[in-house]
Design a protein around this motif. Structure first.
Motif, PDB file in Angstrom:
ATOM      1  N   LEU B   4       7.025 -21.229  20.745  1.00  0.00           N
ATOM      2  CA  LEU B   4       5.964 -20.613  21.197  1.00  0.00           C
ATOM      3  C   LEU B   4       4.586 -21.257  20.999  1.00  0.00           C
ATOM      4  O   LEU B   4       4.202 -21.767  19.983  1.00  0.00           O
ATOM      5  N   GLY B   5       3.802 -21.567  22.039  1.00  0.00           N
ATOM      6  CA  GLY B   5       2.401 -21.915  22.022  1.00  0.00           C
ATOM      7  C   GLY B   5       1.520 -21.035  22.112  1.00  0.00           C
ATOM      8  O   GLY B   5       1.433 -20.168  22.834  1.00  0.00           O
ATOM      9  N   ILE B   6       0.713 -21.108  21.051  1.00  0.00           N
ATOM     10  CA  ILE B   6      -0.490 -19.971  20.863  1.00  0.00           C
ATOM     11  C   ILE B   6      -1.800 -20.574  20.989  1.00  0.00           C
ATOM     12  O   ILE B   6      -2.416 -21.435  20.422  1.00  0.00           O
ATOM     13  N   VAL B   7      -2.549 -20.022  22.101  1.00  0.00           N
ATOM     14  CA  VAL B   7      -3.832 -20.557  22.301  1.00  0.00           C
ATOM     15  C   VAL B   7      -5.022 -19.372  21.993  1.00  0.00           C
ATOM     16  O   VAL B   7      -5.221 -18.551  22.169  1.00  0.00           O
ATOM     17  N   GLY B   8      -5.829 -19.649  20.909  1.00  0.00           N
ATOM     18  CA  GLY B   8      -6.780 -19.134  20.270  1.00  0.00           C
ATOM     19  C   GLY B   8      -8.133 -19.629  21.054  1.00  0.00           C
ATOM     20  O   GLY B   8      -9.085 -19.863  20.163  1.00  0.00           O
ATOM     21  N   ASN B  73       4.950  -9.188  17.068  1.00  0.00           N
ATOM     22  CA  ASN B  73       6.158  -8.916  17.477  1.00  0.00           C
ATOM     23  C   ASN B  73       6.748 -10.260  18.442  1.00  0.00           C
ATOM     24  O   ASN B  73       7.821 -10.501  18.549  1.00  0.00           O
ATOM     25  N   MET B  74       5.893 -10.728  19.229  1.00  0.00           N
ATOM     26  CA  MET B  74       6.159 -11.791  20.224  1.00  0.00           C
ATOM     27  C   MET B  74       6.416 -12.861  19.379  1.00  0.00           C
ATOM     28  O   MET B  74       7.380 -13.529  19.878  1.00  0.00           O
ATOM     29  N   MET B  75       5.873 -13.211  18.352  1.00  0.00           N
ATOM     30  CA  MET B  75       5.967 -14.475  17.406  1.00  0.00           C
ATOM     31  C   MET B  75       7.266 -14.289  17.173  1.00  0.00           C
ATOM     32  O   MET B  75       8.211 -15.360  17.099  1.00  0.00           O
ATOM     33  N   TYR B  76       7.745 -12.884  16.643  1.00  0.00           N
ATOM     34  CA  TYR B  76       9.122 -13.057  15.772  1.00  0.00           C
ATOM     35  C   TYR B  76      10.415 -13.400  16.873  1.00  0.00           C
ATOM     36  O   TYR B  76      11.448 -13.774  16.287  1.00  0.00           O
ATOM     37  N   GLU B  77       9.991 -13.521  18.217  1.00  0.00           N
ATOM     38  CA  GLU B  77      11.094 -13.978  18.954  1.00  0.00           C
ATOM     39  C   GLU B  77      11.339 -15.395  18.973  1.00  0.00           C
ATOM     40  O   GLU B  77      12.275 -15.940  19.541  1.00  0.00           O
ATOM     41  N   PHE B  78      10.347 -16.197  18.331  1.00  0.00           N
ATOM     42  CA  PHE B  78      10.666 -17.535  18.325  1.00  0.00           C
ATOM     43  C   PHE B  78      11.173 -18.301  17.102  1.00  0.00           C
ATOM     44  O   PHE B  78      10.999 -17.661  15.921  1.00  0.00           O
ATOM     45  N   ASP B  79      11.418 -19.560  17.413  1.00  0.00           N
ATOM     46  CA  ASP B  79      11.890 -20.378  16.081  1.00  0.00           C
ATOM     47  C   ASP B  79      10.735 -21.080  15.509  1.00  0.00           C
ATOM     48  O   ASP B  79      10.638 -21.904  14.389  1.00  0.00           O
ATOM     49  N   GLY B  80       9.721 -21.516  16.365  1.00  0.00           N
ATOM     50  CA  GLY B  80       8.721 -22.342  15.821  1.00  0.00           C
ATOM     51  C   GLY B  80       7.517 -22.146  16.572  1.00  0.00           C
ATOM     52  O   GLY B  80       7.781 -21.674  17.768  1.00  0.00           O
ATOM     53  N   VAL B  81       6.319 -22.440  16.143  1.00  0.00           N
ATOM     54  CA  VAL B  81       5.185 -22.139  16.736  1.00  0.00           C
ATOM     55  C   VAL B  81       4.161 -23.319  16.577  1.00  0.00           C
ATOM     56  O   VAL B  81       4.224 -24.153  15.750  1.00  0.00           O
ATOM     57  N   VAL B  82       3.467 -23.586  17.855  1.00  0.00           N
ATOM     58  CA  VAL B  82       2.250 -24.547  17.833  1.00  0.00           C
ATOM     59  C   VAL B  82       1.080 -23.492  18.153  1.00  0.00           C
ATOM     60  O   VAL B  82       0.760 -23.000  19.019  1.00  0.00           O
ATOM     61  N   LEU B  83       0.153 -23.692  16.975  1.00  0.00           N
ATOM     62  CA  LEU B  83      -1.082 -22.884  17.316  1.00  0.00           C
ATOM     63  C   LEU B  83      -2.541 -23.642  17.459  1.00  0.00           C
ATOM     64  O   LEU B  83      -2.546 -24.828  16.913  1.00  0.00           O
ATOM     65  N   GLY B  84      -2.975 -23.370  18.493  1.00  0.00           N
ATOM     66  CA  GLY B  84      -4.268 -24.236  18.862  1.00  0.00           C
ATOM     67  C   GLY B  84      -5.343 -23.317  18.881  1.00  0.00           C
ATOM     68  O   GLY B  84      -5.348 -22.248  19.538  1.00  0.00           O
ATOM     69  N   ALA B  85      -6.592 -23.761  18.343  1.00  0.00           N
ATOM     70  CA  ALA B  85      -7.933 -23.287  18.647  1.00  0.00           C
ATOM     71  C   ALA B  85      -9.033 -24.150  18.406  1.00  0.00           C
ATOM     72  O   ALA B  85      -8.977 -25.205  17.715  1.00  0.00           O
ATOM     73  N   PRO B  86      -9.914 -23.868  19.075  1.00  0.00           N
ATOM     74  CA  PRO B  86     -11.145 -25.004  19.128  1.00  0.00           C
ATOM     75  C   PRO B  86     -12.016 -24.649  17.889  1.00  0.00           C
ATOM     76  O   PRO B  86     -12.138 -23.508  17.596  1.00  0.00           O
ATOM     77  N   CYS B  87     -12.752 -25.529  17.408  1.00  0.00           N
ATOM     78  CA  CYS B  87     -13.435 -25.750  16.303  1.00  0.00           C
ATOM     79  C   CYS B  87     -14.888 -25.673  16.969  1.00  0.00           C
ATOM     80  O   CYS B  87     -15.294 -26.530  17.783  1.00  0.00           O
ATOM     81  N   TYR B  88     -15.466 -24.621  16.558  1.00  0.00           N
ATOM     82  CA  TYR B  88     -16.993 -24.384  16.984  1.00  0.00           C
ATOM     83  C   TYR B  88     -17.815 -24.604  15.793  1.00  0.00           C
ATOM     84  O   TYR B  88     -18.166 -25.838  15.523  1.00  0.00           O
ATOM     85  N   ILE B  89     -18.378 -23.671  15.247  1.00  0.00           N
ATOM     86  CA  ILE B  89     -19.299 -24.017  14.066  1.00  0.00           C
ATOM     87  C   ILE B  89     -18.296 -23.884  12.672  1.00  0.00           C
ATOM     88  O   ILE B  89     -18.285 -23.016  11.909  1.00  0.00           O
TER      89      ILE B  89
END
Lengths: 125, 294
Positions: B4-8, B73-89
Motif C-alpha cells: 500500500l502506498g499512503i500519500v499524506g 482497516n485498509m492498511m491491515y489488508e496489506f503486507d507492506g507500506v510506503v508512506l509519503g508526506a511532504p515536509c513543510y515547516i
C-alpha cells in the motif's frame, strides 16, 4: 511539625523505563540512615499477573491502584529538608514515578514536594 | 503480496503522489499487487482523550463519522507500506499527526501491522528545514508495530517536478523494491542512513537535565555521549534496543501499568474534582465564538 509522607509507586515497566537499579532494602536503609527519614518497601504482585520470560500479562483495568503489581516505597519525615533529601536520593537511584497516580496515598504536602522535585529532572528523570 | 502506498499530501499529482506511485510501479514490477490512498481525502477528527475506547472497550466515538477506522482497516489488508508526506515547516503535513493521535484505539484493539515492513519518502523544498521530517512518519509506523526498512528525503520543489527528476524517481523506485524484498525474504534490516539511534535511526537526541544522559526522543532508549576523534558518538546499551518505547511488550506494559490503573484514580478523584472545576465552567465561555459562527 507536620509529618510528610510520600508513596513512590514503581510498576513493572520495561527495563528501559524501569528503575535502572533494582530496589533493595539495603539501599533504602542506607538512604534512610543518611537522611534521617523513615523508609519502607511494599511489594505487590497482582492477582492476575503472569510472567513468561520477557512477557508480563496482567488485567489492571478494574484494579485498585494499590492492588496492581508494583514496588511501593514509603518515605516519611517531619523535617522537610530531610524529606527532600531522601526523595532526591531515591530519584537518583530509581528515577521518579512516571504517572500522577504513582504517588497515590501520599500526604497532600508530601505529594506536592515530590511533584516539585520531579520537575527538577525533566518530569520523571 | 500486497503493498500500500499512503500519500499524506493534499496536492493532486504533487511530488509526494508521484514519488509514491513511482515506488509502487517498481513494487508492481517485482510482482506485488499495489494500491494507493490519499489520507488527506478523509476527515480525521481529533482524539478527545477521554479514552472510552479503552476504559469502556467501546469503538471510537468518531467511528463511521470520519475516515480513521476505514484507513486503519485498509492498511491491515496489506503486507507492506510506503508512506509519503511532504515536509513543510520542519515536519511533515499534519494529517500524519492526526492519524497518530487516534491510534490510542490500539490499546484495546491491537495493531494488525506488527512485524510488517514499511518505508518512508519525504519530499522537501529547502535544505535546513527538515529537522523533524521523519519524526511523525516514524512514530506512526512504530506505533503500528511496523519495521521501518528505509527513509528517504527527496529534495524537490516545483509542482510535479519529480516527474522529470531521474534521481528522485530512482530513490523512490529503490524504496518500492526494498519493501517487496523485505516482505518476500523476511529480511527487515535497515537500508537508509544509520543515523544516531540504533532503533529508529533518527538523529534527534534529547539531552537530559543532568547534562550527562541522552535519550532518543522517539524510542526512549538512553545512552551516553562522548567525543571520539573529534566526532560525537552516542552509545546506547544494546540490551535496551529491544525494549524501545514502541516495542509491542513495552507498549503493553505502558498501557497496563501507566494508563489502565488511571481509571481507579479518576473514579477516586472525581467527587472532589466535580466541585473544584465549577468555577472554571463559569469563567468565560470558550465556545461562544463557535456557537455564534454556527
Amino acid at each position: 511539625m507536620e509529618e510528610l509522607t510520600a508513596i513512590l509507586r514503581y510498576f513493572p515497566l520495561e527495563p528501559v523505563t524501569n528503575p535502572p537499579n533494582p530496589i533493595t532494602q539495603g539501599d533504602l536503609d542506607r538512604v534512610a540512615c543518611e537522611t534521617g527519614t523513615k523508609i519502607s518497601l511494599t511489594t505487590v504482585v497482582g492477582k492476575s499477573r503472569t510472567v513468561d520470560g520477557d512477557v508480563i500479562r496482567e488485567d489492571t483495568m478494574n484494579s485498585a491502584i494499590e492492588e496492581v503489581s508494583q514496588q511501593a516505597i514509603t518515605v516519611s519525615s517531619p523535617d522537610e529538608t530531610a524529606f527532600k533529601a531522601a526523595v532526591r536520593a531515591l530519584f537518583k537511584l530509581y528515577r521518579a514515578p512516571r504517572t500522577v497516580f504513582g504517588t497515590w496515598g501520599s500526604s497532600p504536602r508530601g505529594r506536592e514536594i515530590v511533584f516539585r522535585l520531579c520537575d527538577e529532572y525533566d518530569g520523571w528523570y | 503480496m500486497k503493498i500500500l502506498g499512503i500519500v499524506g499530501s493534499c496536492r493532486k499529482l504533487g511530488n509526494t503522489e508521484i514519488l509514491i506511485k513511482e515506488a509502487l510501479m517498481a513494487a508492481q514490477e517485482q510482482g506485488a499487487e499495489v494500491d494507493i490512498v490519499r489520507w488527506t481525502n478523509y476527515d480525521i477528527f481529533p482524539c478527545e482523550g477521554d479514552a472510552v475506547c479503552m476504559f469502556l472497550d467501546r469503538d471510537c466515538k468518531h467511528k463511521g463519522k470520519d475516515g480513521h477506522d476505514y484507513l486503519l482497516n485498509m492498511m491491515y489488508e496489506f503486507d507492506g507500506v510506503v508512506l509519503g508526506a511532504p515536509c513543510y515547516i520542519l515536519e511533515v503535513e499534519a494529517v500524519v499527526k492526526q492519524f497518530i493521535d487516534r491510534l490510542f484505539i490500539l490499546s484495546s484493539r491491537p495493531s494488525k501491522m506488527i512485524g510488517k515492513p514499511a518505508a518512508i519518502i519525504v519530499p522537501y523544498a529547502t535544505r535546513g528545514w527538515t529537522t523533524y521530517a521523519f519524526l511523525q512518519p516514524t512514530i506512526v509506523l512504530h506505533q503500528l508495530g511496523m519495521h521501518i526498512i528505509d527513509k528517504q528525503l527527496i529534495h524537490i520543489q516545483a509542482m510535479s517536478e519529480t516527474a522529470g527528476d531521474p534521481l528522485a524517481r530512482e530513490k523512490a523506485r529503490r524504496i518500492g523494491k526494498e519493501v517487496v524484498h523485505a516482505v518476500r525474504s523476511g529480511d527487515h534490516s535497515y537500508k537508509g542512513d544509520p543515523g544516531i539511534c540504533p532503533v529508529c535511526h533518527e538523529r534527534n537526541i534529547h539531552i537530559m537535565s543532568d547534562n550527562k544522559t541522552v535519550e532518543c526522543g522517539i524510542c526512549a532508549i538512553r545512552g551516553t555521549l562522548s567525543i571520539v576523534d573529534g566526532k560525537i558518538q552516542v552509545d546506547f546499551p544494546q540490551e535496551q534496543w529491544k525494549w524501545h518505547r514502541f516495542a509491542p511488550e513495552s507498549l503493553y506494559r505502558h498501557v497496563t501499568y501507566e494508563i489502565k490503573p488511571s481509571k481507579d484514580y479518576f473514579v477516586r478523584k472525581w467527587p472532589s474534582l466535580k466541585e473544584e472545576r465549577v468555577k472554571y465552567k463559569e469563567f468565560l465561555d470558550i465556545d461562544r465564538g463557535a456557537k455564534e459562527a454556527r
